[in-house]
Enzyme design. Structure first.
Site, short mmCIF file in Angstrom:
data_model
loop_
_atom_site.label_atom_id
_atom_site.label_comp_id
_atom_site.label_asym_id
_atom_site.label_seq_id
_atom_site.Cartn_x
_atom_site.Cartn_y
_atom_site.Cartn_z
N ARG A 268 0.64 13.80 7.61
CA ARG A 268 1.36 14.09 8.85
C ARG A 268 2.86 14.36 8.63
O ARG A 268 3.54 14.85 9.51
CB ARG A 268 1.16 12.92 9.85
CG ARG A 268 -0.25 12.83 10.40
CD ARG A 268 -0.53 11.48 11.07
NE ARG A 268 -0.79 10.42 10.11
CZ ARG A 268 -1.13 9.17 10.42
NH1 ARG A 268 -1.23 8.82 11.69
NH2 ARG A 268 -1.35 8.27 9.49
N LEU B 239 0.85 -1.21 0.00
CA LEU B 239 0.00 0.00 0.00
C LEU B 239 0.88 1.25 0.00
O LEU B 239 1.61 1.49 0.96
CB LEU B 239 -0.90 0.01 1.24
CG LEU B 239 -1.75 -1.25 1.44
CD1 LEU B 239 -2.68 -1.05 2.64
CD2 LEU B 239 -2.55 -1.57 0.19
N ALA B 240 0.78 2.00 -1.08
CA ALA B 240 1.67 3.15 -1.21
C ALA B 240 0.99 4.33 -1.87
O ALA B 240 1.61 5.12 -2.57
CB ALA B 240 2.91 2.75 -2.00
C1 UD1 Z 1 -2.62 1.58 9.56
C2 UD1 Z 1 -3.64 0.60 10.14
C3 UD1 Z 1 -3.37 0.46 11.64
C4 UD1 Z 1 -1.94 -0.02 11.85
C5 UD1 Z 1 -0.94 0.89 11.14
C6 UD1 Z 1 0.43 0.24 11.16
C7 UD1 Z 1 -5.75 0.80 8.90
C8 UD1 Z 1 -7.11 1.37 8.89
N1 UD1 Z 1 -4.97 1.09 9.94
O1 UD1 Z 1 -2.84 2.83 10.15
O2 UD1 Z 1 -4.28 -0.46 12.21
O3 UD1 Z 1 -1.65 -0.06 13.23
O4 UD1 Z 1 -1.30 1.09 9.76
O5 UD1 Z 1 1.45 1.09 10.70
O6 UD1 Z 1 -5.39 0.08 7.98
N2 UD1 Z 1 -2.77 3.98 2.01
C9 UD1 Z 1 -3.22 3.86 0.71
N3 UD1 Z 1 -4.44 4.34 0.39
C10 UD1 Z 1 -5.28 4.89 1.31
C11 UD1 Z 1 -4.81 5.01 2.63
C12 UD1 Z 1 -3.56 4.54 2.95
O7 UD1 Z 1 -2.51 3.34 -0.15
O8 UD1 Z 1 -6.38 5.28 0.92
C13 UD1 Z 1 -1.42 3.48 2.34
C14 UD1 Z 1 -0.49 4.54 2.84
O9 UD1 Z 1 0.27 5.08 1.77
C15 UD1 Z 1 0.39 3.79 3.83
C16 UD1 Z 1 -0.48 2.65 4.29
O10 UD1 Z 1 -1.55 2.55 3.39
O11 UD1 Z 1 1.55 3.25 3.21
C17 UD1 Z 1 -1.01 2.87 5.69
O12 UD1 Z 1 -1.80 4.06 5.73
P1 UD1 Z 1 -1.73 5.04 6.97
O13 UD1 Z 1 -2.64 6.17 6.68
O14 UD1 Z 1 -0.33 5.33 7.31
O15 UD1 Z 1 -2.39 4.12 8.09
P2 UD1 Z 1 -2.19 4.22 9.66
O16 UD1 Z 1 -3.04 5.31 10.17
O17 UD1 Z 1 -0.78 4.24 10.01
CA CA Z 2 1.09 4.41 8.87
#
Ligand code: UD1
Ligand code: CA
Length: 470
Positions: free
Chosen positions: A15, A8-9
């Site tokens: 932030r 997922l990227a």
């Molecule tokens: C997420 C998890 C959380 C976990 C944490 C670990 C969910 C809802 N939460 O939270 O339970 O403890 O990671 O680090 O999954 N991304 C996408 N598309 C989107 C949103 C995010 O590709 O629409 C990707 C981001 O680029 C990132 C990853 O998913 O690489 C995680 O997203 P992020 O927003 O960082 O999630 P956290 O709030 O950290």
């Molecule tokens: Ca994260």
């Protein structure tokens, strides 16, 4: 077992407060998503799909050729992100590893352990969890009375009781591939962030009476997710420790690992000594028995064995065995320093080849030149390579001697065994065994000293000295 991986990227990384997309921020010279991908590749999955969105073109360019891509046009949450891989993977049978692009420290060995556990449990989903000293920001693992995982609750949706749980979701999971995509169609965005959470598939599996397992890894710090610059610095510090430890375990001496900054892809041979304050960047490779002196910075350079670098700055350069440089010299791109060459202090070399045993000792600029073997370049020489529009080349043959303070105006050919007298500005080629001398003849003017104010001042100073000594 057929295995797939989804990275997922697509997130912006609000932030981070950055114009650079989060997963492209670097940890020890390599973007976070590249760290993740390089570990995932070690599992040799049948297919890897990276979900891109924010900065899609840049992320794509960074990972080109190593993964397939699926575009998430709008960032509606991690569940929605995984769903974008459905076109590529949806129909396939096998196990799918899902990893976030912002967890750069996770190791392939941990993914392997997770997958093995998933197989053993015959689970539909297995979550990689860790016990966090401070779980703030992570999803919490909520277990039922029997100890089985019930659900994952995000920080923002957690009750006080749930928020107190220290076992967190690392953001890494193994899924039965088809079950994953089925469940993803059932999640909603009814939560504090109005996002489609990947973590909600866990409850869906539970309701369908499918097995959900959790594998708790020992080292929380390895699972660290980077959401802001503070975490970026923490992750970098941990990665640096890992890199330095690996080098020391392989025979490299680091005088002070806490002040030694080495990028992830740098290679260093055994018995090389690295002093404090050294920075080694990019694709640098250093041989055995080298000495990299304090405060040297070396980027994308190739050093053979027994090379000594003293407080110097090297970028895109090469140094062959037994050569040395510094203190305070600069090798710029395409500087190729031959074996046993001596480059002394305050020397800059750009796009130039220096042959075996040649010495360029002091205060000299060599640009766009080919120097043969066993040449001596005196102090303060300039290879004048630029006419304001074009760069020109100079050749200097073996065993030649370039006297101090010479300007060699390119294009220029100086043959083997040629001699340039000190202080010459050389504009014409010099043949073998000839000497070039190109400077005005000296004239001495009798008594002229006394015409200058300095003579008056000297006289006064001498008088003062005399009266003091009385
Ligand atoms: C997420 C998890 C959380 C976990 C944490 C670990 C969910 C809802 N939460 O939270 O339970 O403890 O990671 O680090 O999954 N991304 C996408 N598309 C989107 C949103 C995010 O590709 O629409 C990707 C981001 O680029 C990132 C990853 O998913 O690489 C995680 O997203 P992020 O927003 O960082 O999630 P956290 O709030 O950290
Ligand atoms: Ca994260």
């Amino acid at each position: 077992m057929t295995a797939y991986a989804i990275i997922l990227a697509a997130g912006q990384g609000t932030r981070m407060k950055s114009k650079l997309y989060k997963v492209l921020h670097q940890v020890c010279g390599k973007s976070m998503v590249e760290h993740v991908l390089s570990q995932v590749k070690q599992l040799d999955p049948d297919q890897i799909v990276t979900i891109i969105g924010h900065g899609a073109d840049k992320v794509k360019a960074t990972l080109a050729g190593q993964t397939e891509f699926a575009l998430q046009k709008e960032q509606l949450g991690t569940g929605h992100a995984v769903l974008q891989a459905e076109k590529i993977l949806g129909q396939k049978q096998g196990v799918t590893l899902v990893v976030c692009g912002d967890t750069p420290l996770l190791k392939a060995a941990t993914f392997k352990q997770l997958m093995a556990y998933h197989q053993k449990q015959q689970a539909a989903a297995t979550i990689l969890t860790a016990s966090a000293p401070d779980p703030t920001g992570y999803g919490r693992i909520i277990r039922d009375r029997t100890g089985a995982v019930a659900k994952i609750v995000e920080q923002k949706d957690a009750t006080v009781q749930e928020a107190a749980v220290q076992e967190v979701n690392t953001g890494v999971y193994c899924f039965d591939n088809q079950a994953l995509f089925q469940a993803l169609h059932q999640i909603t965005n009814q939560n504090a962030q109005h996002e489609y959470y990947l973590t909600d598939v866990i409850e869906i599996f539970k309701q369908a009476k499918q097995t959900v397992a959790a594998y708790q890894m020992a080292d929380f710090s390895e699972s660290m997710g980077v959401n802001d610059r503070v975490a970026l610095a923490q992750a970098t510090a941990l990665m640096r420790q890992r890199i330095n430890r690996h080098l020391m375990e392989n025979g490299v001496t680091l005088i002070d690992p806490s002040t030694t900054y080495i990028d992830a892809d740098v290679q260093v041979g055994a018995d090389t000594v690295i002093e404090p304050g050294v920075v080694l960047r990019g694709q640098t490779i250093i041989g055995r028995d080298c000495l990299i002196g304090a405060h040297s910075q070396i980027s994308d350079s190739l050093l053979a064995d027994r090379v000594t670098v003293t407080a110097s700055y090297l970028e895109g350069a090469q140094m062959e065995s037994g050569s040395d440089i510094g203190p305070y010299s600069h090798l710029r791109p395409q500087a190729k320093i031959g074996p046993a060459v001596h480059i002394g202090n305050f020397v800059e070399i750009k796009k130039a080849q220096i042959g075996k045993g040649t010495k360029v000792g002091h205060l000299t600029y060599v640009g766009d030149a080919t120097l043969g073997q066993h040449i001596n370049v005196g102090c303060g020489c300039v290879f004048v390579n630029y006419d304001g529009i074009n760069k020109h080349h100079t050749n200097v043959g073996d065993y030649s001697f370039i006297g101090s303070a010479s300007n060699l105006i390119a294009p220029l050919e100086i043959a083997d065994h040629a001699y340039v007298a000190a202080g010459s500005t050389v504009t014409d080629d010099v043949a073998a065994h000839d000497m070039a001398i190109a400077r005005g003849r000296q004239v001495n003017k009798k008594g002229y000293y006394d015409r200058y104010p300095v003579a008056q001042a000297a006289k006064q100073a001498a008088a003062n000295e005399k009266s003091k000594n009385k």
